[in-house]
Motif scaffolding. Structure first.
Motif, PDB file in Angstrom:
ATOM      1  N   ASP A 166      40.859 -18.305 -64.734  1.00  0.00           N
ATOM      2  CA  ASP A 166      39.589 -18.061 -64.057  1.00  0.00           C
ATOM      3  C   ASP A 166      38.616 -19.203 -64.362  1.00  0.00           C
TER       4      ASP A 166
ATOM      5  N   GLU B 273      35.237 -18.241 -65.908  1.00  0.00           N
ATOM      6  CA  GLU B 273      35.449 -17.857 -67.297  1.00  0.00           C
ATOM      7  C   GLU B 273      35.550 -19.118 -68.165  1.00  0.00           C
TER       8      GLU B 273
ATOM      9  N   ASP C 285      38.512  -5.252 -64.250  1.00  0.00           N
ATOM     10  CA  ASP C 285      37.912  -5.477 -62.936  1.00  0.00           C
ATOM     11  C   ASP C 285      36.843  -6.571 -63.033  1.00  0.00           C
ATOM     12  N   ALA C 286      36.436  -7.075 -61.870  1.00  0.00           N
ATOM     13  CA  ALA C 286      35.608  -8.276 -61.807  1.00  0.00           C
ATOM     14  C   ALA C 286      34.299  -8.133 -62.588  1.00  0.00           C
ATOM     15  N   LYS C 287      33.667  -6.972 -62.457  1.00  0.00           N
ATOM     16  CA  LYS C 287      32.362  -6.764 -63.087  1.00  0.00           C
ATOM     17  C   LYS C 287      32.492  -6.789 -64.614  1.00  0.00           C
ATOM     18  N   LEU C 288      33.518  -6.113 -65.088  1.00  0.00           N
ATOM     19  CA  LEU C 288      33.755  -6.049 -66.525  1.00  0.00           C
ATOM     20  C   LEU C 288      34.143  -7.417 -67.081  1.00  0.00           C
ATOM     21  N   ARG C 289      34.885  -8.179 -66.283  1.00  0.00           N
ATOM     22  CA  ARG C 289      35.274  -9.532 -66.713  1.00  0.00           C
ATOM     23  C   ARG C 289      34.047 -10.395 -66.977  1.00  0.00           C
ATOM     24  N   VAL C 290      33.082 -10.295 -66.073  1.00  0.00           N
ATOM     25  CA  VAL C 290      31.867 -11.094 -66.220  1.00  0.00           C
ATOM     26  C   VAL C 290      31.121 -10.687 -67.490  1.00  0.00           C
ATOM     27  N   GLN C 291      30.985  -9.375 -67.684  1.00  0.00           N
ATOM     28  CA  GLN C 291      30.279  -8.853 -68.854  1.00  0.00           C
ATOM     29  C   GLN C 291      30.992  -9.254 -70.148  1.00  0.00           C
TER      30      GLN C 291
END
Ligand code: ADP
Ligand code: ADP
Length: 226
Positions: free
Chosen positions: A194, A197, A166-172
């Motif tokens: 992305d 990314e 999910d988006a939040k985890l991707r950022v982290q």
């Protein structure tokens, strides 16, 4: 750690599709290269050629001191992280990390040292006795990274490793991958759709189009106004 040199690489698939056409790129030891470009531009093919999962139909690929065109994946000293994790569902996290090393005949204390070290870096040390199904998506992704890490390879290849998160985890995770890659100093090739990314991770971005390099440069070079 290793320099990777692509010299006029070509890939023509059986049937005649020209997926990669004359790619030359000199990747410095420790550098993180991010491959971007529209669907079908040849990103996966290029990555799989470096991994040894696709034959090279033209040109020369050098990893470290060796021309690897004809070498099997196992002899190239690279490790690949996939988007679908590719974990063994029936094995614990520890055994998922240890399995490849056991097959290579790495001594048990050395396996243990590498597994503990990778688990520590990836914050999965508390989950070593669990099976993948008892982990969250992010934790599974860390295990997949751990399997690459324990090999202590000359290079990492990442094939959209965060696209299932999910988006939040991707950022982290993209921040963590950046930190880990810099800390280990392992030459890396990273494919993503992305853009954020790509900008966060890349030392240099390589924009592919129609199997060729359209642009190469640092994020600053490619995104500053003309
Ligand atoms: P990307 O990863 O950038 O989406 P790919 O490397 O998957 O691009 O594909 C590049 C080109 O090669 C596309 O035209 C694709 O249809 C073709 N291609 C990919 N894999 C195969 C294959 N196994 N056989 C034939 N053509 C393929
Ligand atoms: P494991 O799949 O657990 O690593 P092996 O070491 O027997 O087990 O790997 C089988 C084959 O798959 C070998 O050719 C190995 O190089 C390749 N391979 C396995 N995992 C990876 C990976 N993460 N990256 C690159 N190649 C891999």
């Amino acid at each position: 750690m290793a320099r990777i040199v692509m010299d006029d690489l070509h890939k023509v698939y059986p049937g005649g599709v020209k997926a990669v056409t004359g790619i030359s790129l000199d990747i410095a030891d420790g550098e993180m290269i991010v491959l971007v470009g529209p669907s079908g531009c040849g990103k996966s093919t290029l990555l799989r050629m470096v991994a040894g999962l696709e034959t090279i139909t033209g040109g020369t690929l050098t990893i470290g001191e060796r021309v690897v065109n004809q070498l099997e994946p196992a002899d190239r000293d690279i490790a690949m992280v996939f988007q679908n994790y590719a974990l063994y569902p029936h094995m614990t996290v520890y055994n998922n990390l240890a399995y490849g090393l056991r097959n290579k005949g790495v001594p048990k204390p050395e396996i243990d040292r590498r597994v503990q070290e990778a688990a520590g870096m990836l914050q999965i040390a508390d989950y070593l006795d669990r099976k993948p199904r008892a982990l969250s998506g992010g934790q599974r992704q860390r295990v997949a990274m751990g399997r690459a890490l324990v090999r202590e390879p000359a290079a990492f290849l990442f094939d959209e490793p965060l696209s299932n998160l999910d988006a939040k985890l991707r950022v982290q995770m993209r921040v963590e991958i950046r930190q880990l890659q810099k800390r280990l100093g392992t030459t890396s090739l990273y494919v993503t759709h992305d853009q954020l990314e790509a900008l966060t991770l890349a030392d240099r971005l390589v924009v592919l189009n129609g199997g060729q390099i359209e642009q190469v440069g640092t994020p600053m070079e490619l995104y500053r106004r003309p």
